[in-house]
Design a protein around this motif. Structure first.
Motif, PDB file in Angstrom:
ATOM      1  N   ASN A 102     -15.829  -9.898  -8.055  1.00  0.00           N
ATOM      2  CA  ASN A 102     -15.380  -9.459  -9.373  1.00  0.00           C
ATOM      3  C   ASN A 102     -16.193 -10.130 -10.469  1.00  0.00           C
ATOM      4  N   LYS A 103     -16.532 -11.400 -10.288  1.00  0.00           N
ATOM      5  CA  LYS A 103     -17.325 -12.121 -11.284  1.00  0.00           C
ATOM      6  C   LYS A 103     -18.701 -11.487 -11.440  1.00  0.00           C
ATOM      7  N   LEU A 104     -19.325 -11.159 -10.337  1.00  0.00           N
ATOM      8  CA  LEU A 104     -20.662 -10.551 -10.398  1.00  0.00           C
ATOM      9  C   LEU A 104     -20.602  -9.214 -11.118  1.00  0.00           C
ATOM     10  N   GLU A 105     -19.579  -8.411 -10.832  1.00  0.00           N
ATOM     11  CA  GLU A 105     -19.425  -7.113 -11.481  1.00  0.00           C
ATOM     12  C   GLU A 105     -19.243  -7.260 -12.990  1.00  0.00           C
ATOM     13  N   ILE A 106     -18.403  -8.208 -13.393  1.00  0.00           N
ATOM     14  CA  ILE A 106     -18.128  -8.412 -14.817  1.00  0.00           C
ATOM     15  C   ILE A 106     -19.377  -8.892 -15.551  1.00  0.00           C
ATOM     16  N   LYS A 107     -20.077  -9.846 -14.982  1.00  0.00           N
ATOM     17  CA  LYS A 107     -21.223 -10.433 -15.672  1.00  0.00           C
ATOM     18  C   LYS A 107     -22.403  -9.465 -15.791  1.00  0.00           C
ATOM     19  N   ASN A 108     -22.386  -8.429 -14.945  1.00  0.00           N
ATOM     20  CA  ASN A 108     -23.437  -7.416 -15.034  1.00  0.00           C
ATOM     21  C   ASN A 108     -22.991  -6.176 -15.805  1.00  0.00           C
ATOM     22  N   ASP A 153     -11.638 -13.796 -31.711  1.00  0.00           N
ATOM     23  CA  ASP A 153     -12.082 -15.107 -32.176  1.00  0.00           C
ATOM     24  C   ASP A 153     -13.544 -14.977 -32.564  1.00  0.00           C
ATOM     25  N   ALA A 154     -13.932 -15.682 -33.620  1.00  0.00           N
ATOM     26  CA  ALA A 154     -15.307 -15.571 -34.113  1.00  0.00           C
ATOM     27  C   ALA A 154     -16.325 -16.125 -33.121  1.00  0.00           C
ATOM     28  N   VAL A 155     -15.921 -17.112 -32.319  1.00  0.00           N
ATOM     29  CA  VAL A 155     -16.848 -17.785 -31.410  1.00  0.00           C
ATOM     30  C   VAL A 155     -16.531 -17.481 -29.955  1.00  0.00           C
ATOM     31  N   LEU A 156     -15.283 -17.659 -29.572  1.00  0.00           N
ATOM     32  CA  LEU A 156     -14.907 -17.565 -28.168  1.00  0.00           C
ATOM     33  C   LEU A 156     -14.711 -16.120 -27.733  1.00  0.00           C
ATOM     34  N   ALA A 157     -15.109 -15.848 -26.487  1.00  0.00           N
ATOM     35  CA  ALA A 157     -14.968 -14.511 -25.902  1.00  0.00           C
ATOM     36  C   ALA A 157     -14.344 -14.659 -24.517  1.00  0.00           C
ATOM     37  N   PRO A 158     -13.026 -14.857 -24.457  1.00  0.00           N
ATOM     38  CA  PRO A 158     -12.376 -15.093 -23.155  1.00  0.00           C
ATOM     39  C   PRO A 158     -12.633 -13.952 -22.179  1.00  0.00           C
ATOM     40  N   SER A 159     -12.912 -14.327 -20.944  1.00  0.00           N
ATOM     41  CA  SER A 159     -13.138 -13.359 -19.873  1.00  0.00           C
ATOM     42  C   SER A 159     -12.862 -14.068 -18.553  1.00  0.00           C
ATOM     43  N   VAL A 160     -12.196 -13.392 -17.647  1.00  0.00           N
ATOM     44  CA  VAL A 160     -11.898 -14.018 -16.356  1.00  0.00           C
ATOM     45  C   VAL A 160     -12.255 -13.073 -15.219  1.00  0.00           C
ATOM     46  N   ALA A 161     -12.661 -13.675 -14.102  1.00  0.00           N
ATOM     47  CA  ALA A 161     -12.813 -12.948 -12.845  1.00  0.00           C
ATOM     48  C   ALA A 161     -11.604 -13.278 -11.983  1.00  0.00           C
ATOM     49  N   VAL A 162     -11.169 -12.322 -11.186  1.00  0.00           N
ATOM     50  CA  VAL A 162      -9.969 -12.527 -10.374  1.00  0.00           C
ATOM     51  C   VAL A 162     -10.240 -12.141  -8.926  1.00  0.00           C
ATOM     52  N   GLY A 163      -9.525 -12.804  -8.031  1.00  0.00           N
ATOM     53  CA  GLY A 163      -9.533 -12.453  -6.613  1.00  0.00           C
ATOM     54  C   GLY A 163      -8.109 -12.464  -6.105  1.00  0.00           C
ATOM     55  N   ILE A 164      -7.740 -11.462  -5.317  1.00  0.00           N
ATOM     56  CA  ILE A 164      -6.378 -11.330  -4.818  1.00  0.00           C
ATOM     57  C   ILE A 164      -6.396 -11.240  -3.298  1.00  0.00           C
ATOM     58  N   VAL A 165      -5.563 -12.049  -2.643  1.00  0.00           N
ATOM     59  CA  VAL A 165      -5.308 -11.913  -1.214  1.00  0.00           C
ATOM     60  C   VAL A 165      -3.799 -12.017  -1.004  1.00  0.00           C
ATOM     61  N   TYR A 166      -3.366 -11.707   0.220  1.00  0.00           N
ATOM     62  CA  TYR A 166      -1.936 -11.720   0.506  1.00  0.00           C
ATOM     63  C   TYR A 166      -1.638 -12.551   1.747  1.00  0.00           C
ATOM     64  N   LYS A 167      -0.576 -13.332   1.659  1.00  0.00           N
ATOM     65  CA  LYS A 167      -0.012 -13.953   2.845  1.00  0.00           C
ATOM     66  C   LYS A 167       1.036 -12.994   3.377  1.00  0.00           C
ATOM     67  N   THR A 168       0.821 -12.471   4.577  1.00  0.00           N
ATOM     68  CA  THR A 168       1.739 -11.502   5.165  1.00  0.00           C
ATOM     69  C   THR A 168       2.340 -11.989   6.476  1.00  0.00           C
ATOM     70  N   ASN A 169       1.866 -13.146   6.932  1.00  0.00           N
ATOM     71  CA  ASN A 169       2.343 -13.709   8.195  1.00  0.00           C
ATOM     72  C   ASN A 169       2.860 -15.112   7.935  1.00  0.00           C
ATOM     73  N   VAL A 170       4.042 -15.439   8.429  1.00  0.00           N
ATOM     74  CA  VAL A 170       4.635 -16.752   8.154  1.00  0.00           C
ATOM     75  C   VAL A 170       3.826 -17.882   8.771  1.00  0.00           C
ATOM     76  N   GLU A 171       2.944 -17.574   9.720  1.00  0.00           N
ATOM     77  CA  GLU A 171       2.110 -18.597  10.337  1.00  0.00           C
ATOM     78  C   GLU A 171       0.916 -18.973   9.465  1.00  0.00           C
ATOM     79  N   GLU A 172       0.608 -18.161   8.468  1.00  0.00           N
ATOM     80  CA  GLU A 172      -0.510 -18.448   7.575  1.00  0.00           C
ATOM     81  C   GLU A 172      -0.117 -19.522   6.566  1.00  0.00           C
ATOM     82  N   HIS A 173      -1.134 -20.194   5.991  1.00  0.00           N
ATOM     83  CA  HIS A 173      -0.896 -21.260   5.017  1.00  0.00           C
ATOM     84  C   HIS A 173      -1.452 -20.850   3.655  1.00  0.00           C
ATOM     85  N   LEU A 174      -0.667 -21.110   2.625  1.00  0.00           N
ATOM     86  CA  LEU A 174      -1.058 -20.687   1.284  1.00  0.00           C
ATOM     87  C   LEU A 174      -2.296 -21.408   0.775  1.00  0.00           C
ATOM     88  N   LEU A 175      -2.506 -22.658   1.162  1.00  0.00           N
ATOM     89  CA  LEU A 175      -3.731 -23.360   0.751  1.00  0.00           C
ATOM     90  C   LEU A 175      -4.970 -22.636   1.258  1.00  0.00           C
TER      91      LEU A 175
END
Length: 310
Positions: free
Chosen positions: A290-296, A255-277
């Motif tokens: 990840n955001k700090l790494e990308i922006k630098n 795109d002539a103007v827009l430069a899409p870029s995203v930072a991501v974070g991944i965690v896992y729910k591995t215990n049924v007692e944990e809550h996804l929220l």
């Protein structure tokens, strides 16, 4: 959202997470106010949003990267939620003026909290009434649509996503990969190219997030420029591979103007007692690194600002 189930009080408590500083204040007036405060007491002030994106800078903060987790500065809180962070430099202020400057700053934060709360309550009240009226007018079909989908992007809206999370928690499915996808420098696009382009950026990223996902992935927009993606029964490396594809597709978007870029974070729910929220919040903290790494990274700023040269 079904207002027969979710109370107005819960809406007020929860929806503040969808607001940024620009949604609560007239930015020109806010900037003038902070400039006047800084000039009066010889301070330098930097106001960021909840993620550390710079909103107003008075003074030289070039090269300064706010760490809102470890060094959050002065927190600006609305409806019991942090919406911004104020960083202050007092260098050069005489000792006899320091107490006055600190008192003025405390009062300023109180004023901003009060004004922000008033703006937030007004907007949510009006929106609440409008949505109730629209529900009556549009009938059952429109009700079902509005309860589930984010109008701008077509992914699940935050409230419906939360209901899906509760259902998934009750089903005791593990493991579940929980991914936070945050658009980098959305505010730069908003400030320099306006609402239409900034909305377009959100839609572009949403389309990439959806395109790279499998049918069983659960995708929702949980903030203005933030998406959550859940992968039930995620296989080893599946979430990481998905995130790489999303980030690469953003970088490859032309795109002539827009430069899409995203930072991501991944965690896992591995215990049924944990809550996804809770896991969504954990994924947000992982995203910050990840955001700090990308922006630098080399070439990031040049790609981001390419549209300014048109």
């Amino acid at each position: 959202m079904d207002y027969n189930i979710v109370s107005y009080e819960k809406r007020i408590k929860e929806n503040i997470k969808n607001y940024a500083i620009r949604n609560l204040y007239e930015m020109n007036l806010l900037t003038e106010y902070l400039e006047a405060l800084a000039e009066e007491y010889g301070m330098e002030l930097l106001l960021t949003d909840r993620h550390g994106e710079k909103a107003v800078a008075v003074g030289n903060f070039e090269g300064f990267e706010p760490d809102v987790v470890k060094e959050p500065g002065e927190k600006l809180r609305i409806a019991d939620r942090t919406v911004g962070h104020l960083y202050v430099r007092y260098e050069g202020i005489p000792e006899e003026r320091m107490k006055a400057a600190q008192k003025a700053l405390r009062l300023a934060m109180g004023i901003l909290a009060s004004l922000g709360t008033e703006a937030y309550m007004h907007r949510e009240s009006v929106s609440y009434i409008d949505e109730l009226e629209n529900r009556l007018e549009n009938g059952h079909h429109q009700k079902q649509y509005s309860e589930k989908e984010d109008i701008l992007t077509g992914v699940y809206n935050k409230n419906y996503l939360e209901s899906r999370l509760e259902t998934l928690d009750r089903s005791e499915v593990v493991p579940v990969a929980v991914i936070n996808v945050n658009i980098n420098d959305w505010k730069f696009v908003y400030d320099n190219f306006g609402v239409e382009k900034s909305d377009s950026l959100i839609q572009i990223v949403a389309s990439i997030v959806k395109k790279e996902a499998k049918g069983e992935y659960i995708i929702g927009r949980i903030d203005g420029d933030v998406f959550a993606v859940l992968i039930p029964m995620a296989e080893d490396g599946e979430a990481e591979d998905y995130c790489r594809r999303v980030q690469n597709a953003c970088l490859a978007y032309e795109d002539a103007v827009l430069a899409p870029s995203v930072a991501v974070g991944i965690v896992y729910k591995t215990n049924v007692e944990e809550h996804l929220l809770d896991k969504i919040s954990d994924a947000e903290y992982e995203m910050f690194d990840n955001k700090l790494e990308i922006k630098n990274s080399p070439g990031y700023q040049e790609r981001l600002k390419k549209g300014l040269n048109i």
